[in-house]
Design an enzyme around this catalytic site. Structure first.
Site, mmCIF file in Angstrom:
data_model
loop_
_atom_site.group_PDB
_atom_site.id
_atom_site.type_symbol
_atom_site.label_atom_id
_atom_site.label_comp_id
_atom_site.label_asym_id
_atom_site.label_seq_id
_atom_site.Cartn_x
_atom_site.Cartn_y
_atom_site.Cartn_z
ATOM 1 N N GLU A 1 2.293 -20.679 -3.141
ATOM 2 C CA GLU A 1 2.293 -19.325 -2.617
ATOM 3 C C GLU A 1 3.018 -19.299 -1.269
ATOM 4 O OE1 GLU A 1 0.745 -17.444 -4.777
ATOM 5 O OE2 GLU A 1 0.161 -15.564 -3.788
ATOM 6 N N ASP B 1 -3.286 -14.944 -0.712
ATOM 7 C CA ASP B 1 -2.777 -13.604 -0.986
ATOM 8 C C ASP B 1 -1.341 -13.491 -0.473
ATOM 9 O OD1 ASP B 1 -2.778 -11.087 -1.930
ATOM 10 O OD2 ASP B 1 -4.072 -10.237 -0.381
ATOM 11 N N GLU C 1 -10.111 -23.643 -5.856
ATOM 12 C CA GLU C 1 -9.090 -23.456 -4.819
ATOM 13 C C GLU C 1 -9.209 -22.062 -4.235
ATOM 14 O OE1 GLU C 1 -5.278 -24.325 -6.624
ATOM 15 O OE2 GLU C 1 -6.081 -26.116 -7.597
ATOM 16 N N LYS D 1 -9.911 -24.018 -11.838
ATOM 17 C CA LYS D 1 -9.064 -24.652 -12.852
ATOM 18 C C LYS D 1 -9.796 -25.821 -13.498
ATOM 19 C CE LYS D 1 -5.005 -23.565 -10.083
ATOM 20 N NZ LYS D 1 -3.968 -24.035 -9.161
ATOM 21 N N LYS E 1 -7.646 -18.505 -3.362
ATOM 22 C CA LYS E 1 -6.562 -17.694 -3.927
ATOM 23 C C LYS E 1 -5.801 -17.056 -2.776
ATOM 24 C CE LYS E 1 -5.582 -14.403 -7.620
ATOM 25 N NZ LYS E 1 -4.558 -13.679 -6.917
ATOM 26 N N CYS F 1 6.334 19.594 6.953
ATOM 27 C CA CYS F 1 6.795 20.527 7.963
ATOM 28 C C CYS F 1 8.312 20.526 7.831
ATOM 29 C CB CYS F 1 6.386 20.048 9.357
ATOM 30 S SG CYS F 1 7.294 20.909 10.660
ATOM 31 N N ARG G 1 8.474 -15.073 -9.142
ATOM 32 C CA ARG G 1 7.915 -15.054 -10.483
ATOM 33 C C ARG G 1 8.619 -14.039 -11.384
ATOM 34 N NH1 ARG G 1 3.768 -12.250 -12.931
ATOM 35 N NH2 ARG G 1 2.905 -13.385 -14.682
ATOM 36 N N GLU H 1 9.178 -31.667 22.280
ATOM 37 C CA GLU H 1 9.839 -32.928 21.961
ATOM 38 C C GLU H 1 10.548 -32.809 20.605
ATOM 39 O OE1 GLU H 1 10.844 -37.032 22.532
ATOM 40 O OE2 GLU H 1 10.478 -35.281 23.794
ATOM 41 N N ASP I 1 11.706 -30.071 19.239
ATOM 42 C CA ASP I 1 12.897 -29.244 19.422
ATOM 43 C C ASP I 1 14.032 -30.028 20.078
ATOM 44 O OD1 ASP I 1 11.696 -27.116 18.242
ATOM 45 O OD2 ASP I 1 11.051 -26.178 20.121
ATOM 46 N N SER J 1 0.147 -15.789 -15.175
ATOM 47 C CA SER J 1 -0.749 -15.285 -14.132
ATOM 48 C C SER J 1 -2.180 -15.584 -14.571
ATOM 49 C CB SER J 1 -0.523 -13.803 -13.908
ATOM 50 O OG SER J 1 -0.787 -13.118 -15.094
ATOM 51 N N LEU J 2 -3.129 -15.204 -13.761
ATOM 52 C CA LEU J 2 -4.512 -15.572 -14.042
ATOM 53 C C LEU J 2 -5.331 -14.363 -14.457
ATOM 54 C CD1 LEU J 2 -5.119 -17.828 -10.922
ATOM 55 C CD2 LEU J 2 -4.783 -18.591 -13.281
ATOM 56 N N CYS K 1 1.966 23.503 10.936
ATOM 57 C CA CYS K 1 2.219 22.191 11.523
ATOM 58 C C CYS K 1 1.494 22.086 12.859
ATOM 59 C CB CYS K 1 3.716 21.979 11.718
ATOM 60 S SG CYS K 1 4.089 20.447 12.606
ATOM 61 N N CYS L 1 10.996 20.021 14.884
ATOM 62 C CA CYS L 1 9.599 19.694 15.195
ATOM 63 C C CYS L 1 9.564 18.386 16.007
ATOM 64 C CB CYS L 1 8.854 19.552 13.880
ATOM 65 S SG CYS L 1 7.190 18.940 14.038
ATOM 66 N N TYR M 1 0.298 -25.449 -5.073
ATOM 67 C CA TYR M 1 -0.906 -25.577 -5.897
ATOM 68 C C TYR M 1 -0.667 -26.024 -7.331
ATOM 69 C CZ TYR M 1 0.209 -20.589 -6.636
ATOM 70 O OH TYR M 1 0.824 -19.408 -6.878
ATOM 71 N N CYS N 1 4.347 21.883 15.771
ATOM 72 C CA CYS N 1 5.299 22.935 16.110
ATOM 73 C C CYS N 1 4.888 24.310 15.595
ATOM 74 C CB CYS N 1 6.690 22.584 15.602
ATOM 75 S SG CYS N 1 6.858 22.693 13.821
ATOM 76 N N LYS O 1 -12.208 -12.791 -8.120
ATOM 77 C CA LYS O 1 -11.734 -11.910 -7.049
ATOM 78 C C LYS O 1 -12.892 -11.438 -6.179
ATOM 79 C CE LYS O 1 -7.960 -9.641 -7.705
ATOM 80 N NZ LYS O 1 -6.603 -9.592 -7.196
#
Ligand code: IVH
Length: 676
Positions: A178, A120, A116, A296, A118, A432, A139, A37, A39, A84-85, A414, A437, A230, A417, A320
């Protein structure tokens, strides 16, 4: 009401409706209509806008993909530097964080902490003015990043227009968050890539970073990027009543930003630790990857009282998580041959479950790694998935080593070959060097046919393998004589008329690919899609690139000596000429459009050598360099007697001293601007 006016209203209503559905879907996670719907409504709006171009607007939900592919991303200076942290890995370090805060404030945070996840991915700064998204920037070094606005606009959950845009039109602010990829999106995308013969991405974070650097927003729009907000920072006037991180997160939601549902507001550091431990345990249950928790101080007044050290705030830390590991037995080591002949040792493992998947193979990187870690067949090895999809052997549990085990002897030939392997000095890899090959041939042809290159549907790795084994493909140009081998092809297994027809259609269509795709498809070491584009723009055609001197290639912006040498040497290989000639005969396009650099006559700059140092206030160093070059000057890296001018910005360092020592004329930014 005129019919035009009612049309305008209708378009506006549709936009509002679509934005509201987006909000319900991405922010509230409570969609009230089906995807179909949605779309349908979007299509309706698209049609209305196409028929009434006077109402087209850049804030419309239809305007996600806009603009042509760009050359490079302009630099974007952050209104407020992106910090950064500091990372912590243990409870002791978290307690140390709390102690420092108590010392500085004289008490524990009055409003507690927010905990929160983190995410990635890649940090993103979004600037809003007059209720509209005006810039998306990475950044970078924290002060200046890349302006990637056209790419960011394609991310559906990032609002182009705020909810209540009118009410907040006088606010200017930056939203930080992020950009990441969900695991499902990532896996689907990689499966599609492999099917098309494109190399898969190693992990969701890499593919997010790679996608944001893609120069064509239409490509970016196809990738499954997500966003979570965030941080909210006002530039100038502040909205009142938003004195805590938690209230700002709530406000962000109200404006239409997706905000993590996993954030927890707590009072004590014990609760902080509980949050971190809980998610360390449960991280596999999330539909995206995290690499820790972010803690935080909740009160913004306390945040500013605490301030920052170097590049990270004192009011926040990252906790971490440990990498994810499992132990299993190493049953054997096999060698894989890559497109450039690189040999990669692969660990064949006793199947072991780790983070939801069964692992049977893992990379051992190279022979040095095997030696350094003293890895032997039969050993109990430690397998790690550091967010990567390709697991690696991190080490050996030596206590479990069988008594009769022997060091692994790295093969000297190798495996595919039989050619002797070579180990160039100063490199970690073995190679190689036999261009015939088979796995190299397969990888080369597969690369040539892949989507980023000639985009030949129906010529994925499996088919190429089959055709190479049957002796029908040896070099890339053989692809274009396949059509004369119809009978032979039909006699192959898993090959039918329909499939063949599709393959031939794909091959025909590939002849229309522009020369930069062909140049990329040749598989020259260090020449990725971007470099290929830059080369065609600078030289105009593959022939011109092939005739260029190493110096001329080196002079192209963003191309360094290593790439220049690789390109130059590739075209000096006597085996390459006949292949290129056959490709030309097949009708492939070798000539594109040379984009001439604008030139400006300047007696002051012409023929002069400049060295730039320090930070300029009106432009970046790259911009200054460009301006010097368009006026016939040269910008080099180090000061010598041959330097005519040193352009010194703020905090100019040793280069300025050197200039003074050598008596080289120093230009201030003001003088420089005057000459421009
Ligand atoms: S706050 C000054 N919150 O981690 C505080 N960062 O090294 C700035 N990240 O560059 C960041 N999830 O890319 C914050 N909930 C979160 C985060 C988060 C992931 C990333 C971000 C940042 C890095 C910190």
């Amino acid at each position: 009401m005129s019919s035009k006016e009612s049309l305008r209203r209708k378009i506006e209503d549709l936009r509002k409706e679509l934005n509201e559905h987006n909000y319900r879907y991405y922010v509230l996670a409570q969609p009230s209509i089906s995807d179909r719907e949605f779309d349908r409504l979007l299509k309706e709006l698209e049609t209305l806008e196409a028929e009434n171009p006077e109402f087209v607007s850049p804030d419309s939900p239809t305007a996600r993909v806009s603009g042509e592919p760009t050359k490079l991303f302009p630099p974007a200076t952050h209104a407020i530097p992106m910090l950064s942290l500091a990372n912590t890995y243990s409870k002791d370090e978290v307690l140390e964080f709390e102690r420092r805060i108590k010392d500085l404030l004289g008490h524990a945070p009055k409003d507690g902490y927010t905990c929160e996840l983190k995410f990635d991915g890649v940090a993103m700064s979004l600037t809003y003015e007059n209720g509209k998204l005006v810039r998306g920037a990475t950044r970078g070094d924290g002060v200046t990043g890349d302006d990637v606005t056209p790419n960011v606009r394609t991310i559906r959950m990032i609002p182009l227009l705020l909810r209540n845009a009118k009410k907040y039109a006088d606010l200017k602010f930056e939203v930080r968050g992020e950009v990441f990829m969900s695991l499902e999106g990532f896996r689907k995308m990689n499966a599609e890539r492999e099917e098309l013969g494109d190399p898969p991405f190693a992990n969701p974070r890499n593919s997010t970073a790679g996608t944001l650097k893609t120069l064509d927003p239409r490509e970016v729009a196809k990738r499954p990027l997500s966003f979570t907000a965030y941080q909210l920072q006002f530039i100038g006037k502040e909205e009142s009543g938003l004195a805590t991180q938690t209230s700002r997160l709530e406000f962000l939601k109200e404006l239409g930003f997706p905000v993590s549902q996993y954030t927890r507001h707590v009072q004590t550091i014990d609760e902080v630790m509980a949050f971190a431990m809980e998610w360390q345990e449960k991280r596999e249950s999330l539909p995206f990857e995290i690499d820790g928790a972010v803690i935080k101080v909740n009160s913004l007044a306390e945040q500013s009282e605490l301030g920052q050290v170097a590049k990270s705030p004192r009011w926040a830390i990252a906790y971490k998580f440990e990498a994810r590991q499992a132990k299993t037995i190493l049953g054997g080591i096999t060698l894989q041959v890559g497109r450039m002949g690189t040999i990669t040792p692969v660990a064949e493992l006793e199947p072991v479950a780790l983070t939801g998947i069964t692992i049977r193979r893992a990379t051992l990187h190279n022979s040095d790694e095997i030696e350094r870690k003293d890895i032997r067949i039969g050993d109990t090895v430690i397998i790690e998935r550091g967010g990567d999809v390709i697991p690696k052997v991190a080490g050996v549990d030596h206590s479990k080593r069988p008594k009769d085990s022997k060091p692994f002897h790295y093969p000297k030939k190798c495996p595919a070959c039989g050619s002797p392997l070579v180990h160039p000095e100063g490199e970690v890899n073995w190679y190689c060097e036999n261009p015939e090959c088979p796995p190299q041939v397969v990888a080369r042809i597969t690369h040539f046919a892949s989507r980023g290159a000639m985009d030949i549907a129906g010529l994925g790795e499996q088919s190429v393998e089959q055709f190479v084994a049957a002796g029908m493909l040896r070099t890339i140009d053989d692809i274009y004589s396949l059509s004369s081998k119809q009978d032979e092809l039909l006699s192959l297994e898993r090959m039918g008329e329909k499939k063949l027809e599709n393959l031939f259609a794909g091959i025909e269509k590939s002849k229309l690919q522009p020369p930069e795709k062909l140049l990329f498809g040749l598989g020259i070491r260090h020449v990725g899609t971007n470099i290929a584009k830059l080369l065609i723009r600078a030289f105009g055609s593959i022939d011109a690139v092939s005739e260029a001197t190493m110096e001329a290639i080196d002079e192209v912006e963003a191309i360094g000596p290593e790439i220049a040498r690789s390109v130059y040497e590739y075209f000096r290989n006597p085996k390459i000429r006949p292949i290129l000639e056959k490709l030309r005969k097949a009708g492939l396009s070798f000539t594109g459009e040379k984009i001439k650099r604008e030139t400006i006559e300047s007696a002051f700059f012409k023929g002069k050598t400049f060295v730039l140092t320090g930070t300029l206030s009106s432009m970046t160093r790259d911009e200054a360099k460009e301006k010097i070059e368009t006026r016939g000057g040269k910008a080099t890296g180090s000061v010598s007697k041959k330097t005519d001018y040193v352009l010194a910005g703020v905090e100019a360092g040793s280069k300025l001293e050197k200039a003074q020592e050598l008596g080289v004329r120093v230009l201030t930014e003001e003088e420089f601007l005057k000459e421009l």
